[in-house]
Design a protein around this motif. Structure first.
Motif, PDB file in Angstrom:
ATOM      1  N   HIS A  32      89.916   3.682  74.323  1.00 60.95           N
ATOM      2  CA  HIS A  32      90.017   3.808  75.769  1.00 60.95           C
ATOM      3  C   HIS A  32      91.385   4.343  76.189  1.00 60.95           C
ATOM      4  O   HIS A  32      92.322   4.402  75.403  1.00 60.95           O
ATOM      5  N   TYR A  33      91.496   4.702  77.467  1.00 63.17           N
ATOM      6  CA  TYR A  33      92.795   5.020  78.034  1.00 63.17           C
ATOM      7  C   TYR A  33      93.668   3.763  78.009  1.00 63.17           C
ATOM      8  O   TYR A  33      93.183   2.649  78.225  1.00 63.17           O
ATOM      9  N   VAL A  34      94.953   3.956  77.754  1.00 60.13           N
ATOM     10  CA  VAL A  34      95.878   2.825  77.723  1.00 60.13           C
ATOM     11  C   VAL A  34      96.119   2.361  79.152  1.00 60.13           C
ATOM     12  O   VAL A  34      96.403   3.177  80.042  1.00 60.13           O
ATOM     13  N   ALA A  35      96.024   1.057  79.383  1.00 57.54           N
ATOM     14  CA  ALA A  35      96.252   0.515  80.722  1.00 57.54           C
ATOM     15  C   ALA A  35      97.683   0.799  81.160  1.00 57.54           C
ATOM     16  O   ALA A  35      98.622   0.786  80.346  1.00 57.54           O
ATOM     17  N   MET A 210     104.403   9.469  71.703  1.00 59.58           N
ATOM     18  CA  MET A 210     104.563   8.186  72.377  1.00 59.58           C
ATOM     19  C   MET A 210     105.027   7.163  71.337  1.00 59.58           C
ATOM     20  O   MET A 210     104.583   7.187  70.183  1.00 59.58           O
ATOM     21  N   TYR A 211     105.949   6.324  71.752  1.00 57.75           N
ATOM     22  CA  TYR A 211     106.584   5.365  70.854  1.00 57.75           C
ATOM     23  C   TYR A 211     106.180   3.946  71.235  1.00 57.75           C
ATOM     24  O   TYR A 211     106.146   3.599  72.425  1.00 57.75           O
ATOM     25  N   LEU A 212     105.909   3.128  70.221  1.00 53.05           N
ATOM     26  CA  LEU A 212     105.568   1.732  70.466  1.00 53.05           C
ATOM     27  C   LEU A 212     106.863   0.937  70.570  1.00 53.05           C
ATOM     28  O   LEU A 212     107.624   0.821  69.610  1.00 53.05           O
ATOM     29  N   VAL A 257      95.120   1.627  71.932  1.00 51.56           N
ATOM     30  CA  VAL A 257      94.823   0.352  72.598  1.00 51.56           C
ATOM     31  C   VAL A 257      94.586  -0.741  71.567  1.00 51.56           C
ATOM     32  O   VAL A 257      95.138  -1.845  71.651  1.00 51.56           O
ATOM     33  N   GLU A 258      93.759  -0.456  70.579  1.00 49.31           N
ATOM     34  CA  GLU A 258      93.432  -1.436  69.552  1.00 49.31           C
ATOM     35  C   GLU A 258      94.662  -1.819  68.733  1.00 49.31           C
ATOM     36  O   GLU A 258      94.913  -3.004  68.476  1.00 49.31           O
ATOM     37  N   PHE A 259      95.448  -0.824  68.334  1.00 50.95           N
ATOM     38  CA  PHE A 259      96.621  -1.101  67.502  1.00 50.95           C
ATOM     39  C   PHE A 259      97.633  -1.965  68.254  1.00 50.95           C
ATOM     40  O   PHE A 259      98.188  -2.925  67.706  1.00 50.95           O
ATOM     41  N   GLN A 260      97.869  -1.647  69.495  1.00 46.24           N
ATOM     42  CA  GLN A 260      98.792  -2.428  70.308  1.00 46.24           C
ATOM     43  C   GLN A 260      98.292  -3.859  70.471  1.00 46.24           C
ATOM     44  O   GLN A 260      99.083  -4.821  70.412  1.00 46.24           O
ATOM     45  N   ALA A 261      96.991  -4.036  70.655  1.00 46.70           N
ATOM     46  CA  ALA A 261      96.428  -5.380  70.819  1.00 46.70           C
ATOM     47  C   ALA A 261      96.579  -6.208  69.552  1.00 46.70           C
ATOM     48  O   ALA A 261      96.911  -7.401  69.604  1.00 46.70           O
ATOM     49  N   GLY A 268     106.036  -4.031  72.232  1.00 44.36           N
ATOM     50  CA  GLY A 268     105.936  -3.893  73.683  1.00 44.36           C
ATOM     51  C   GLY A 268     104.928  -2.820  74.077  1.00 44.36           C
ATOM     52  O   GLY A 268     103.827  -2.737  73.546  1.00 44.36           O
ATOM     53  N   ARG A 269     105.350  -1.976  75.006  1.00 49.67           N
ATOM     54  CA  ARG A 269     104.471  -0.966  75.590  1.00 49.67           C
ATOM     55  C   ARG A 269     104.482   0.329  74.764  1.00 49.67           C
ATOM     56  O   ARG A 269     105.348   0.542  73.930  1.00 49.67           O
TER      57      ARG A 269
END
Length: 330
Positions: A32-35, A210-212, A257-261, A268-269
């Motif tokens: 999905h699109y990142v919130a 984009m950087y995590l 989205v999945e990786f960040q979760a 962070g973001r």
């Protein structure tokens, strides 16, 4: 558009990163699109910022985005040179300039994949040729870039790996998946500096990096866990980013989205920027990053170069001391 008209997007200014209240709608290859609550702006650093402050930002944040390192016209000359060589492929929109690199909307983006996708056979030789091209090799040696690197690192002399890469991402095509750089260069010292050079203006939604946020420790932890798991493997498999413990394409995921979760307790973001020609982003070997899906409103093809620098005398990964070719297995 009349045949005589040429769309000159190099004259269109970017929004810039300091846009109060504005966050782009972005996504990775899958998912999905990142919130908006999970994204943020990277911090740009003017080139006249004191060097100690630049180094502090790099240590603290894992990256530093330096504005206007290379002259803008030099960057656009490189962009024009690159896309001129692809003009006959149908990748560029009719009646537009290679300097702008506008994608042909009637063309299938999967037939114009660059590195990171699956290039079609007809462009393999062309992709190989542009990486060995003297104009590109000269661009990598631009004195403004090299002088900045020596000043920033304090190295007396820098050494670039020969396997520098030019990546073009057409709108709708496959972009770079989630990774950190060290696991691609495991046979060398882990004290190297990556420079990501956008070759042309590149909006946050246009395929830029984009950087995590706060992910340097995560990258180190993931690599430590991998090395422990792979202790029993022969060396050539341990240093291979495509071994039995890695994803088949060398990336950790294609779903931001999945990786960040999964790693939300440690990071962070997703941080993005509206990059301008001449900017360079430097990051450490452990910083987790990816490219956004190219959904550029102007139809611009994202072109960028990935460079890795070591201090002269460091142990370099010998696999990376050959110019990139489509079949080099790395």
């Amino acid at each position: 558009m009349a045949a005589a008209e040429v769309l000159n997007t190099s004259a269109i200014p970017n929004l810039g990163a300091d846009v109060s209240g504005y966050l782009p709608k972005l996504r990775s290859n899958h998912g999905h699109y990142v919130a908006s609550s999970s994204t943020g702006w990277m911090r740009p650093t003017p080139s006249d910022t004191p060097i100690d402050e630049m180094r502090k930002r790099f240590r603290d944040e894992g990256y530093v985005w330096i504005k206007h390192v290379i002259p803008r016209e030099v960057v656009y000359d490189m962009r024009e040179h690159y896309f001129s060589q692809f003009a006959h492929t149908g990748m560029l929109a009719p009646h537009t300039s290679p300097r702008d690199g506008i994608f042909n909307p009637s063309s299938d983006p999967t037939s114009h994949q660059g590195i990171g996708g699956v290039p079609v056979d007809s462009t393999n030789a062309l992709l190989d040729a542009v990486h060995a091209d003297p104009t590109y090799r000269s661009f990598l040696a631009h004195p403004s870039l090299r002088a900045f690197i020596r000043q920033f690192t304090g190295w007396e002399q820098e050494r670039i790996v020969d396997r520098a890469m030019l990546r073009h991402n057409c709108p709708g095509s496959q972009s770079t998946g989630i990774h950190y750089d060290q696991y691609f260069l495991r046979d060398g010292d882990d004290e190297f500096l990556t420079a990501w050079v956008p070759i042309g203006d590149c909006a946050a939604t246009g395929g830029g990096l984009m950087y995590l946020e706060n992910s340097t420790s995560l990258g180190r932890d993931l690599e430590s866990a991998f090395l422990k798991k792979a202790e029993h493997l022969p060396k050539q498999e341990r240093i291979d980013a495509f071994n039995q413990y890695m994803a088949k394409d060398g990336f950790m995921s294609h779903d931001a989205v999945e990786f960040q979760a999964i790693h939300r307790e440690n990071v962070g973001r997703w941080l993005v920027g509206d990059y301008e020609a001449g900017d360079v982003v430097f990051h450490n070997p452990w910083m987790v990053h990816a490219a956004t899906k190219n959904e550029d409103a102007l139809g611009r093809i994202r072109l960028a170069s990935d460079l890795r620098f070591y201090e002269e005398g460091a142990k370099l990964d010998p696999r990376w001391m050959k110019i990139w070719t489509h079949d080099d297995g790395l």
